[in-house]
Enzyme design. Structure first.
Site, PDB file in Angstrom:
ATOM      1  CE  LYS A  52     -18.834   3.486  57.857  1.00  0.00           C
ATOM      2  NZ  LYS A  52     -19.132   4.587  57.555  1.00  0.00           N
ATOM      3  N   GLY A 263     -16.658  18.275  52.502  1.00  0.00           N
ATOM      4  CA  GLY A 263     -17.822  18.369  52.971  1.00  0.00           C
ATOM      5  C   GLY A 263     -19.279  18.430  52.557  1.00  0.00           C
ATOM      6  CG  HIS A 435     -10.313 -13.955  79.079  1.00  0.00           C
ATOM      7  ND1 HIS A 435      -8.704 -13.378  79.099  1.00  0.00           N
ATOM      8  CD2 HIS A 435      -9.693 -15.387  78.649  1.00  0.00           C
ATOM      9  CE1 HIS A 435      -7.774 -13.751  78.615  1.00  0.00           C
ATOM     10  NE2 HIS A 435      -8.041 -14.880  78.496  1.00  0.00           N
TER      11      HIS A 435
HETATM   12  C1  LIG Z   1     -20.125   8.742  52.380  1.00  0.00           C
HETATM   13  C2  LIG Z   1     -20.046   8.981  53.420  1.00  0.00           C
HETATM   14  C3  LIG Z   1     -20.804   7.763  54.238  1.00  0.00           C
HETATM   15  C4  LIG Z   1     -21.189   8.025  56.019  1.00  0.00           C
HETATM   16  N1  LIG Z   1     -20.752   7.366  57.028  1.00  0.00           N
HETATM   17  C5  LIG Z   1     -21.767   7.387  58.639  1.00  0.00           C
HETATM   18  C6  LIG Z   1     -21.065   6.874  58.729  1.00  0.00           C
HETATM   19  O1  LIG Z   1     -20.313   5.959  58.968  1.00  0.00           O
HETATM   20  N2  LIG Z   1     -22.179   6.925  59.913  1.00  0.00           N
HETATM   21  C7  LIG Z   1     -22.320   7.809  60.402  1.00  0.00           C
HETATM   22  O2  LIG Z   1     -23.695   8.056  61.760  1.00  0.00           O
HETATM   23  N3  LIG Z   1     -23.125   8.638  59.550  1.00  0.00           N
HETATM   24  C8  LIG Z   1     -22.163   8.758  58.075  1.00  0.00           C
HETATM   25  N4  LIG Z   1     -22.679   9.351  57.213  1.00  0.00           N
HETATM   26  C9  LIG Z   1     -23.287  10.358  57.471  1.00  0.00           C
HETATM   27  C10 LIG Z   1     -24.380  10.056  57.141  1.00  0.00           C
HETATM   28  O3  LIG Z   1     -25.030   9.767  56.060  1.00  0.00           O
HETATM   29  C11 LIG Z   1     -25.553  11.464  57.904  1.00  0.00           C
HETATM   30  O4  LIG Z   1     -25.353  12.401  58.764  1.00  0.00           O
HETATM   31  C12 LIG Z   1     -26.731  10.239  57.480  1.00  0.00           C
HETATM   32  O5  LIG Z   1     -27.339   9.976  56.704  1.00  0.00           O
HETATM   33  C13 LIG Z   1     -28.169  11.675  57.745  1.00  0.00           C
HETATM   34  O6  LIG Z   1     -29.731  12.152  57.733  1.00  0.00           O
HETATM   35  P1  LIG Z   1     -31.076  13.171  57.466  1.00  0.00           P
HETATM   36  O7  LIG Z   1     -32.219  12.054  57.666  1.00  0.00           O
HETATM   37  O8  LIG Z   1     -30.079  14.223  58.384  1.00  0.00           O
HETATM   38  O9  LIG Z   1     -30.728  12.636  55.867  1.00  0.00           O
HETATM   39  P2  LIG Z   1     -30.739  12.545  54.878  1.00  0.00           P
HETATM   40  O10 LIG Z   1     -30.109  11.087  54.724  1.00  0.00           O
HETATM   41  O11 LIG Z   1     -29.696  12.961  53.734  1.00  0.00           O
HETATM   42  O12 LIG Z   1     -31.892  11.960  53.989  1.00  0.00           O
HETATM   43  C14 LIG Z   1     -32.544  13.185  53.997  1.00  0.00           C
HETATM   44  C15 LIG Z   1     -33.396  12.898  52.568  1.00  0.00           C
HETATM   45  O13 LIG Z   1     -34.989  13.640  52.331  1.00  0.00           O
HETATM   46  C16 LIG Z   1     -34.926  13.825  51.217  1.00  0.00           C
HETATM   47  N5  LIG Z   1     -35.743  15.465  50.792  1.00  0.00           N
HETATM   48  C17 LIG Z   1     -34.865  15.940  50.882  1.00  0.00           C
HETATM   49  N6  LIG Z   1     -35.531  16.502  50.839  1.00  0.00           N
HETATM   50  C18 LIG Z   1     -37.517  16.485  50.416  1.00  0.00           C
HETATM   51  C19 LIG Z   1     -38.218  17.349  49.845  1.00  0.00           C
HETATM   52  N7  LIG Z   1     -38.161  18.693  50.059  1.00  0.00           N
HETATM   53  N8  LIG Z   1     -39.137  16.349  49.749  1.00  0.00           N
HETATM   54  C20 LIG Z   1     -39.248  15.128  49.987  1.00  0.00           C
HETATM   55  N9  LIG Z   1     -37.886  14.378  50.201  1.00  0.00           N
HETATM   56  C21 LIG Z   1     -36.791  15.260  50.758  1.00  0.00           C
HETATM   57  C22 LIG Z   1     -33.481  13.499  50.326  1.00  0.00           C
HETATM   58  O14 LIG Z   1     -34.285  11.952  48.885  1.00  0.00           O
HETATM   59  C23 LIG Z   1     -32.681  12.689  51.319  1.00  0.00           C
HETATM   60  O15 LIG Z   1     -33.772  10.904  51.385  1.00  0.00           O
HETATM   61  C24 LIG Z   1     -21.706   9.584  55.862  1.00  0.00           C
HETATM   62  C25 LIG Z   1     -22.090  10.283  54.952  1.00  0.00           C
HETATM   63  C26 LIG Z   1     -21.795  10.209  53.660  1.00  0.00           C
HETATM   64  C27 LIG Z   1     -22.399  10.722  52.343  1.00  0.00           C
END
Ligand SMILES: Cc1cc2nc3c(=O)[nH]c(=O)nc-3n(C[C@H](O)[C@H](O)[C@H](O)COP(=O)(O)OP(=O)(O)OC[C@H]3O[C@@H](n4cnc5c(N)ncnc54)[C@H](O)[C@@H]3O)c2cc1C
Length: 459
Positions: A52, A263, A435
């Protein structure tokens, strides 16, 4: 509390994990959060926020260009991409520091390291064992590779966001949200962008007319969008890359950078699903029920690791649902109306049913429409696009809203609330919107469902 014993362990500090940890701590639970990478996860470090940031500066550039074309501004937009990148880093730091601060003031214990889930109630990190009654897996997702030769010559979305210079020619493999947002931003910065999408059309589950409008506008701006094209091989060609792909016939393009955005798949770092006996879906995501419980009692999973929408706000909501269940509270998860946004220029945003989905499930709807060209604020801002509201015919209640155009994601929150509350036609008539504002168009589109839009075209 005994040392290393907590009420709740959260594995992963992305939006799902850190928000669940804070919510649980606010409810009085002792919480331990493990984060092995960067606090804030994909969203803050290499996802939502950095894209963003780049898109916002790209939009500003487009605005200056449009105003220069009209001779309102005298100079075309000259910019420093390096300065933009330093700005992106500053915003990430501010937000990730903010999350660390929030965890601290809410007394969440944070361990920086990758944890492995050993068994129910037990996680290990750095040779130490930690225990808790409940565990939430929030390990997120990682980019998928594609089974073709030469992917080592591509970069991922994280690297694409952190480039130090604008590639002259950029190829994007994958026309999903991530690929299209990167394509839109880099096109504004001056790259010749080609998107290669294997499916016959972009975003097939969203509103066809709106996606087609978005595609046409992006094409007008210079993004070359090739759907129905399967990438076959990527080769190194001097300092450039050569991408071979196939649709009706074999084709090839040269690019200075190739982004692979095909993906994302669940991340299982530290989670041996088979050994633990965790049930997975067909797509190898962790299977959960409506309370985010896995098949193993006291182990929950939220966010990208369970698939579904793979959005940060979905992860937040799933975290809330898991924490509520852990606390024994019977709270509605709020997952039924999921806002869906694509932050391209023009942007697309939707909540609730599309016309096609409504038809599929046998809901008879009427559609109201309003064009940005009929709205004073849109004209003042030079914004273009249109809005659709779908109401169930019998009950005259709002079941879906789609927006394509400037400000769509911001407009969506108000639209999503109307869908969630199934706002009635009469309520729309009584509802006052400021508005001039772009929001007026949502009300006008709702009134248009039954021919009562004041500023819309007569039909
Ligand atoms: C380029 C891009 C743009 C995006 N834009 C948007 C958007 O505009 N709006 C939106 O809603 N979503 C967006 N997304 C998707 C969004 O980033 C994800 O849906 C969201 O981050 C998922 O959150 P999460 O907490 O499930 O996982 P993540 O954000 O992936 O976090 C998981 C965390 O767990 C940690 N981890 C993993 N395994 C372990 C372990 N065993 N021990 C300790 N730590 C661990 C990782 O280091 C990571 O920091 C985008 C994604 C990308 C790649």
């Amino acid at each position: 509390m005994e040392e290393n014993k907590y009420d709740l362990i959260v594995i992963g500090g992305g939006p799902g994990g850190y928000s669940a940890a804070i919510s649980a701590a606010k409810e009085g639970l002792s919480v331990l959060l493990f984060e092995g990478g960067s606090m804030g996860g994909t969203c803050l470090n290499e996802g939502c926020i950095p894209t963003k940031y780049l898109l916002d500066k790209a939009a500003a550039l487009e605005k200056v260009r449009a105003l220069t074309e009209k001779e309102i501004f005298k100079e075309p937009g000259l910019f420093s991409f390096q300065k933009i990148q330093r700005g992106r880093e500053k915003v990430i730091k501010k937000l990730t520091d903010g999350v660390r601060y929030l965890l601290k003031v809410n007394k969440v214990t944070v361990i920086h390291g990758f944890a492995s889930l050993k068994e129910v109630g037990k996680a290990e990190c750095g040779g130490m064992l930690y225990e808790a009654k409940d565990i939430i897996i929030a390990t997120g997702s990682e980019s998928v590779n594609i089974p073709v030769a030469g992917t080592e010559y591509t970069i991922g979305s994280a690297q694409a966001l952190a480039l130090e210079s604008v590639p002259k020619r950029l190829a994007v493999i994958g026309g999903g949200v991530i690929g299209m947002e990167l394509a839109s931003a880099y096109c504004s910065y001056g790259s010749e962008v080609t998107v290669l999408e294997a499916m016959p059309s972009l975003f097939p589950t969203e509103d066809k007319e709106m996606i087609s409008y978005m595609e046409k506008e992006l094409t007008k701006r210079g993004v070359r969008i090739l759907t129905g094209r399967k990438v076959k091989v990527i080769e190194k060609a001097g300092l450039s890359r050569r991408v071979f792909f196939e649709g009706a016939k074999p084709e090839e393009i040269y690019a200075d950078a190739v982004v692979l955005a095909a993906g994302r798949k669940p991340s299982y770092k530290g989670i041996d699903a088979e050994k633990l006996g965790l049930a997975l879906t067909e797509k190898k995501e962790i299977q959960v029920d409506e309370h985010m419980q896995t098949n193993i009692p006291h182990i929950y999973a939220i966010g990208d690791v369970i698939g579904g929408y793979q959005l940060a706000h979905a992860a937040y909501a799933e975290g809330e649902a898991a924490v509520s269940h852990i606390l024994g509270k019977d709270r509605e998860s709020g997952l039924s109306v999921m806002p869906r946004c694509i932050y391209t220029m023009p942007a697309y945003a939707a909540a609730g049913l599309t016309e096609t989905k409504a038809k599929e499930q046998g809901t008879e709807t009427v559609k109201g429409k309003f064009f940005y060209s009929g709205n004073g604020m849109a004209l003042a801002e030079g914004a273009e696009g249109f809005i659709q509201v779908l109401m169930e015919k019998d009950t005259k209640t709002t079941v879906g809203i789609q927006i394509v155009g400037e400000g769509a994601p911001e407009l969506l929150s108000f639209a999503a609330l109307a869908v969630k509350n199934r706002m009635t036609f009469d309520e729309w008539r009584q509802f006052i919107v400021a508005h001039p504002s772009l929001s007026e168009m949502i009300k006008e589109a709702a009134l248009d469902c039954f021919g009562m839009s004041v500023h819309g075209a007569v039909r």
